[in-house]
Design an enzyme around this catalytic site. Sequence first.
Site, PDB file in Angstrom:
ATOM      1  N   GLU A  60      -8.378  -4.700 -10.603  1.00  0.00           N
ATOM      2  CA  GLU A  60      -8.150  -3.277 -10.348  1.00  0.00           C
ATOM      3  C   GLU A  60      -8.328  -2.413 -11.590  1.00  0.00           C
ATOM      4  OE1 GLU A  60      -6.394  -5.601  -8.839  1.00  0.00           O
ATOM      5  OE2 GLU A  60      -6.645  -5.135  -6.718  1.00  0.00           O
ATOM      6  N   HIS A 129       2.623  -4.924   0.410  1.00  0.00           N
ATOM      7  CA  HIS A 129       1.361  -4.516   1.047  1.00  0.00           C
ATOM      8  C   HIS A 129       1.501  -3.299   1.959  1.00  0.00           C
ATOM      9  CE1 HIS A 129      -0.457  -8.198  -0.436  1.00  0.00           C
ATOM     10  NE2 HIS A 129      -1.605  -7.832   0.067  1.00  0.00           N
TER      11      HIS A 129
END
Lengths: 326, 323
Positions: A60, A129
């Site tokens: 990321e 999540h």
Amino acid sequence: MPELSYREAVRDALSRAMRDDEDVFIMGEDIAEMGGSMGVTQGLVDEFGPERVRNTPISEMALAGAAIGAAMQGMRPVAEIMYEDFLTLAAEQIVNQAAKHRYMSGGQVTVPVTFRTQGGAGWSPGAQHAQQLESWFVHIPGLKVVFPSTPTDARGLLWSSIYDDNPVVFFEHRTLYGIKEEVGDELEPIPLGQARTHRQGEDVTVIATGRLVHEALAAAKEAEEEGISVEVVDPRTLLPLDEDALISSVKKTNRCVVAHEAVVRGGFGAEVAAVVQYGAFDWLDAPIERVGAKFSPLPFAPVMEDFVVPHANDVLEAIHRTVSRT
Amino acid sequence: MAKVEQKGTLSKSDLREFFREMLLIRRFEEKVEERFRAGELPGFLHVAIGQEAVAVGVCRALVEGDIIASTHRAHGHTLAKGTTPNELMAELYGKLEGCSHGYGGSMHLYDIERGNIGANAVVGGGLPAIVGAALTFKLRCYPRVGVAFFGDGATNIGTFHEALNLAQLWQVPAVFVCENNHWAESTPSWQHMPIEDISQRAVAYGMKAVKVDGQDVEAVYKATRRALEHARGGKGPVFLAVNTYRLVGHYIGDPQVYRSKQELEETRATQDPIEHLRTKLELSGDEVEEIDREVQEIVDASVEFAKNGTDPKPEDALKNVYA
């Protein structure tokens, strides 16, 4: 008029932008052949090829940073951060780099990058999540923050985000991907910083974002049957915020509920409440009610998850509380 | 600063020009130290005394269109990339005439027009952007290269590893210049790295890695030229493991309690790149004095320029937040 799902609307904005403009390309984890973990970018690699629909490693920091570097060289990259939770990994690049290059250089450079991401509970993914972290980014000067709740808004706002010369963090809600509506043949860009009034009302204004816009509309319907007229406003862009629209709505209804899925404490609703109380203090007949998740990480077991995140009945209860104040 | 013509070999006059530039950077940084201690410069400052050959050797090898991203120890890189001493000094004084117009300071030096996309105060922070910039050059078929400077300390942070992996994977035209000065702030290499040969970290990603003597400007120049050719030729990124020495503290005023006096004195006596080049060029005392006088004048003039610069208005702080 074609009918598009929220997912297809996002994809439509991406593919139209890439078709029109060589500067636009997308990158992210599993976005090419797999079409993204939510299927948003399905089929795009077939049309645009792997150079412009670019799979990245699970990195990321590097994918966010590479998008920033490309943007500084004149591209308009759209980087997909698979889950909002993983924004935490990219946060250094988004917060310290993307948001500040223009400023630290004294205005020499623009960083027209869009970070698309998604989150949201309702399917028991657990604590890592499904968080809603939009308020973190609203706190950062130099960023813009967008959170659409309908297919039309998603399409028009994503287009404007791509073509904005500033870094934009674009939040999508997972449970909205399947909702459908008719959209125009032509993509109409929606300017960033413009709220949308979904429903006119006289007694209470509910200012809601993301999934809670739909929960608020459901609550408003029930309230109507009880004789309470509810106005529902979606800011759509959280930064910059259309303060005038929110304040003028509350000046009309004199009561306000703010609602989002993120936890209440330190949530975006706190900012909205502050803006509204300051701008419409003399018009308010009751304290501003806040609706959001309870203060816990997201639990796994469905009954617990359902308990933690807010639903239409939570909005309705907040409406009841505010109208009961005299 | 004028660019020397691109060539594989360096004449004596090229090297003399390198000498002048290295001495200018040295005198500039000494002046910065002096003015900081006199209380004229806000913030805090990191000088790169001892590392001048890296800045000059790398930047002299670049061509128009190549870009750099720098670190918190950026004065040398910035000057070598073409920002004038006046613009740099004005930035350190927080003036509108500064290279970042007073918005950046020593750790955030930008000069977009001259290909400096920013010094970065987050260790390793600028590496991913160089990958993205180099990707753009590749996608656009521009014959340009992106160069990232960083220290040995940065090779422990995630952005370094993610950026090297991505650069090699995508075969972008980038050069990673690791200025290994053996200190991560106050922490010696042996306390922050379990390996001695830092180039192994690039090799692990399949990247071409070259070891370079960072106190020899000619060696740095030549290694950089080869790396640029490799990258520009579409053969992928290159990692330069540049061995160099920080002859001063981490920041101005650092008492360096972590470093033995003996080591510091020995390093200063044996590892001064300017002294190395002077010996190589067999410059006489008079010749050095003449060059020194010339660069001192430039440095003094930059202080005058900076002091006479325009203070931003406080409310200018609210400009440039958004495009």
